[in-house]
Design a protein around this motif. Structure first.
Motif, short mmCIF file in Angstrom:
data_model
loop_
_atom_site.label_atom_id
_atom_site.label_comp_id
_atom_site.label_asym_id
_atom_site.label_seq_id
_atom_site.Cartn_x
_atom_site.Cartn_y
_atom_site.Cartn_z
N ALA A 3 71.55 13.41 32.89
CA ALA A 3 72.85 12.77 33.11
C ALA A 3 73.65 13.52 34.15
CB ALA A 3 73.62 12.70 31.79
N LEU A 4 73.57 14.83 34.13
CA LEU A 4 74.31 15.63 35.12
C LEU A 4 73.69 15.46 36.51
CD1 LEU A 4 76.56 17.58 35.73
CD2 LEU A 4 75.09 19.47 35.02
N ILE A 5 72.37 15.37 36.57
CA ILE A 5 71.70 15.14 37.87
C ILE A 5 72.17 13.79 38.44
CG2 ILE A 5 69.48 14.71 38.98
CD1 ILE A 5 68.24 16.62 36.91
N ARG A 6 72.21 12.78 37.58
CA ARG A 6 72.65 11.44 38.05
C ARG A 6 74.11 11.48 38.51
NH1 ARG A 6 69.75 9.62 33.53
NH2 ARG A 6 71.66 9.31 32.36
N LEU A 7 74.95 12.21 37.75
CA LEU A 7 76.37 12.29 38.12
C LEU A 7 76.55 12.98 39.47
CD1 LEU A 7 79.16 11.59 36.83
CD2 LEU A 7 79.28 13.97 36.09
N ARG A 8 75.77 14.03 39.71
CA ARG A 8 75.89 14.75 40.98
C ARG A 8 75.37 13.90 42.14
NH1 ARG A 8 75.74 21.13 40.34
NH2 ARG A 8 76.79 20.80 42.31
N LEU A 9 74.27 13.19 41.90
CA LEU A 9 73.74 12.32 42.96
C LEU A 9 74.74 11.19 43.26
CD1 LEU A 9 69.96 12.11 41.99
CD2 LEU A 9 70.90 13.01 44.13
N ALA A 10 75.35 10.65 42.19
CA ALA A 10 76.33 9.58 42.39
C ALA A 10 77.52 10.08 43.19
CB ALA A 10 76.79 9.03 41.04
N GLY A 11 77.98 11.29 42.87
CA GLY A 11 79.09 11.88 43.61
C GLY A 11 78.74 12.07 45.07
N PHE A 12 77.53 12.51 45.33
CA PHE A 12 77.05 12.73 46.70
C PHE A 12 77.00 11.41 47.47
CE2 PHE A 12 73.05 13.12 49.36
CZ PHE A 12 73.64 13.85 50.38
N LEU A 62 75.43 18.20 49.39
CA LEU A 62 75.37 17.68 48.01
C LEU A 62 76.00 18.66 47.03
CD1 LEU A 62 72.43 15.84 46.35
CD2 LEU A 62 73.50 17.73 45.15
N LEU A 63 75.70 19.95 47.20
CA LEU A 63 76.24 20.93 46.26
C LEU A 63 77.73 21.17 46.49
CD1 LEU A 63 73.30 23.51 46.19
CD2 LEU A 63 73.84 21.76 44.50
N LEU A 89 67.99 20.38 41.15
CA LEU A 89 67.12 19.20 40.98
C LEU A 89 67.70 17.97 41.66
CD1 LEU A 89 65.95 19.66 37.26
CD2 LEU A 89 64.61 19.98 39.35
N ALA A 90 69.03 17.82 41.60
CA ALA A 90 69.66 16.70 42.31
C ALA A 90 69.40 16.81 43.80
CB ALA A 90 71.17 16.69 42.03
N ALA A 91 69.51 18.03 44.33
CA ALA A 91 69.23 18.24 45.76
C ALA A 91 67.76 17.96 46.05
CB ALA A 91 69.60 19.66 46.15
N GLY A 92 66.89 18.34 45.12
CA GLY A 92 65.46 18.08 45.30
C GLY A 92 65.16 16.60 45.34
N VAL A 93 65.80 15.83 44.45
CA VAL A 93 65.59 14.38 44.44
C VAL A 93 66.05 13.77 45.76
CG1 VAL A 93 66.36 12.22 43.37
CG2 VAL A 93 65.73 14.17 41.93
N ALA A 94 67.23 14.20 46.23
CA ALA A 94 67.75 13.68 47.50
C ALA A 94 66.80 14.04 48.64
CB ALA A 94 69.14 14.25 47.76
N ALA A 95 66.25 15.25 48.60
CA ALA A 95 65.32 15.67 49.66
C ALA A 95 64.04 14.85 49.62
CB ALA A 95 65.00 17.16 49.49
N LEU A 96 63.56 14.54 48.42
CA LEU A 96 62.33 13.73 48.32
C LEU A 96 62.55 12.32 48.87
CD1 LEU A 96 60.94 14.87 44.85
CD2 LEU A 96 60.03 15.40 47.12
N VAL A 142 65.70 23.22 50.19
CA VAL A 142 66.69 23.14 49.10
C VAL A 142 67.22 24.54 48.78
CG1 VAL A 142 66.96 22.65 46.63
CG2 VAL A 142 65.80 21.00 48.11
N ALA A 143 66.33 25.52 48.77
CA ALA A 143 66.76 26.89 48.48
C ALA A 143 67.70 27.41 49.56
CB ALA A 143 65.54 27.80 48.35
N LEU A 144 67.38 27.12 50.83
CA LEU A 144 68.25 27.57 51.92
C LEU A 144 69.61 26.88 51.84
CD1 LEU A 144 68.82 29.07 54.56
CD2 LEU A 144 67.75 27.16 55.81
N GLY A 145 69.62 25.57 51.59
CA GLY A 145 70.87 24.85 51.46
C GLY A 145 71.70 25.37 50.29
N ALA A 146 71.02 25.69 49.19
CA ALA A 146 71.72 26.23 48.02
C ALA A 146 72.33 27.59 48.34
CB ALA A 146 70.76 26.34 46.84
N LEU A 147 71.57 28.42 49.07
CA LEU A 147 72.10 29.73 49.47
C LEU A 147 73.34 29.59 50.35
CD1 LEU A 147 68.94 31.89 50.25
CD2 LEU A 147 70.82 32.53 48.74
N ALA A 148 73.38 28.50 51.13
CA ALA A 148 74.51 28.28 52.05
C ALA A 148 75.66 27.54 51.39
CB ALA A 148 74.02 27.49 53.27
N SER A 149 75.49 27.13 50.14
CA SER A 149 76.53 26.32 49.48
C SER A 149 77.75 27.16 49.15
CB SER A 149 75.98 25.67 48.22
OG SER A 149 75.69 26.67 47.26
#
Lengths: 229, 267
Positions: A3-12, A62-63, A89-96, A142-149
């Motif tokens: 549910a949190l993954i969906r909420l974050r993707l929806a926000g994005f 996204l983050l 995981l939300a970022a991973g889904v968007a990347a896929l 995804v890891a690089l983007g997360a590090l830059a968030s």
């Protein structure tokens, strides 16, 4: 956590900020495939390289879309570890999804061709290698983007610097003859492999390299999040 | 739940905001966190609620389900009220029908029904604060943490806050609430924690302790603020009466009021 993954993707998606990396991705793919036709493995190898910074940027956006207080509300609801994992995981889904677009794109614009020479790889093998090349790039990006968030670095300026250094470093340090190629994810080495001989042992080694680099980068992200509170 | 020797600072070389805090709160108890602006009330609440992790020490026996109402609800999100609350209900573990039921119930109760289709950034501060209150109550919390919950709320909803607190307490939960407006006078049985210089002291009632009544004259226009400050500092305001001499011309405000406060009974 789903549910949190969906909420974050929806926000994005609802902020419209997803459009910027999508358009950037289409521009680089258009530029890549606009110059002529190539065989799938070779084309996809380069596609993974040019998509790497775009995927990292998309992850950062996204983050960063989520307000800091909302992130804390999510932590209270699901716990710190799950909140962090849900963001990744939300970022991973968007990347896929972006990778899927990148895989389909050259077929729509006539950017790829079948085997020309009997020694050329078949289309299915080329596509399989292309999928592999992109999947290797996803966790690292995804890891690089997360590090830059913002949650990791604290300020927007530092985030852009991390993103730029990571994106450029992945290419420069990955050039043939680099003395410290292991400092970067193996996206350049992967592109060289898909364009040349792709021995099973090489594929395995590159996969292990990508996994190890991504694990170290994710570890750095989690350490930064812990340090940032 | 116990906070045991909790230390916290926001940066490695920054000053300690909390220093060796030891407090505990049990089921069915409410504690009011008092203190001046910037002393660390919100920090203490966030440590208790699990939002912040202490640098040293630990938080033990925190209830599994925590509801946190932040001081400022993050309204800069691309959702309608209904979409956001439904999303948060599902994040909190409610399935589809239960989430819808909880959202409908709380939006009705908090007067948000008319705003269900309104996007969060378009809400007034008070209405956004109600959304913050609703998201914390979607699942009955074992620990409810309210950071300045009365801020920006209309009179009707301000009256509702003690009611919600009572419900959490009756269900066996604990409540922590900060307040600098003196609204916690509405929570007569509350324990009082005062944050100052990074430490937390609990005011204990001492029935035998002598009480002194201090009369303070303030301009009438400043009565509300003075009363709020005195209450926030832990004093009991007995009554507010017009100054007998206010018929005389006043140099500043033209009218005065006398605030009587009892001093010494809570410190």
């Amino acid at each position: 956590m789903s549910a949190l993954i969906r909420l974050r993707l929806a926000g994005f998606l609802r902020t419209g900020r997803a459009l910027a990396p999508l358009l950037a991705g289409l521009v680089v793919l258009g530029t890549l495939y606009g110059g002529g036709r190539a065989q799938p493995a070779e084309a996809y190898g380069v596609s993974a390289v040019v998509l790497f910074p775009v995927l990292a940027w998309q992850t950062k956006i996204l983050l960063d879309v989520e307000p800091d207080v909302q992130r804390r509300l999510a932590q209270v609801a699901v716990g710190v570890a799950r909140e962090r994992l849900a963001g990744l995981l939300a970022a991973g889904v968007a990347a896929l999804v972006a990778v899927a677009v990148a895989l389909v794109f050259p077929w729509l614009v006539g950017g790829v061709t079948g085997p020309v020479d009997p020694s050329d790889r078949s289309v299915p093998v080329g596509v399989a290698l292309g999928v592999w090349a992109h999947l290797l790039a996803v966790p690292a990006a995804v890891a690089l983007g997360a590090l830059a968030s913002r949650a990791s670095v604290g300020g927007a300026g530092y985030g852009v610097a991390v993103l730029a250094l990571g994106g450029v470093g992945a290419v420069v340090l990955g050039l043939a003859g680099s003395v410290v190629p292991w400092l970067a994810p193996p996206i350049m080495a992967t592109a060289r492999t898909t364009a040349g001989d792709a021995a099973a042992l090489t594929l395995l080694g590159l996969t292990a390299w990508a996994v190890a680099w991504s694990a170290a980068a994710f570890g750095g992200y989690l350490w930064r999040r812990r340090a940032q509170g | 739940m116990r906070l045991e020797n909790v230390w916290l600072r926001y940066h490695r070389r920054g000053p300690w905001v909390l220093r060796g805090v030891d407090v505990r709160i049990g089921p069915g108890e409410v504690a009011v966190v008092l203190g001046r602006n910037g002393v660390g009330k919100s920090t203490l609440l966030q440590v208790a609620g699990g939002v912040l992790r202490p640098g040293r020490g630990r938080v033990a026996d925190r209830p599994g389900r925590v509801g946190w109402v932040p001081e400022r609800f993050p309204a800069d999100q691309p959702f309608t009220v209904a979409r956001y609350l439904t999303g948060m209900a599902r994040v909190a573990g409610l399935d589809g029908p239960a989430a819808d039921e909880a959202v409908t119930g709380w939006t009705d109760r908090l007067g948000l029904a008319a705003f269900r289709a309104v996007r969060l950034p378009e809400l007034s501060k008070g209405t956004a604060q109600k959304v913050g209150l609703a998201q914390a109550m979607l699942r009955p919390p074992g620990l409810l943490v309210l950071d300045e919950p009365w801020e920006g709320l209309d009179a009707t909803t301000r009256e509702l806050v003690p009611e919600l607190i009572d419900e959490v307490l009756t269900a066996g939960g604990a409540v922590l609430v900060s307040d600098h407006r003196g609204e916690t006078v509405r929570l007569p049985g509350a324990r009082r924690w005062t944050v100052a210089d990074g430490t937390v002291t609990e005011e204990t009632s001492a029935p035998d302790e002598a009480i002194a009544v201090v009369e303070v004259a303030v301009p009438a226009a400043r009565v509300a603020g003075t009363v709020a400050r005195l209450r926030a500092d832990g004093h009991q305001v007995l009554r507010v009466r017009p100054d007998a001499s206010s018929n005389k011309p006043q140099a500043v405000d033209g009218a005065g009021a006398v605030v009587e406060q009892a001093a010494g009974e809570t410190r």
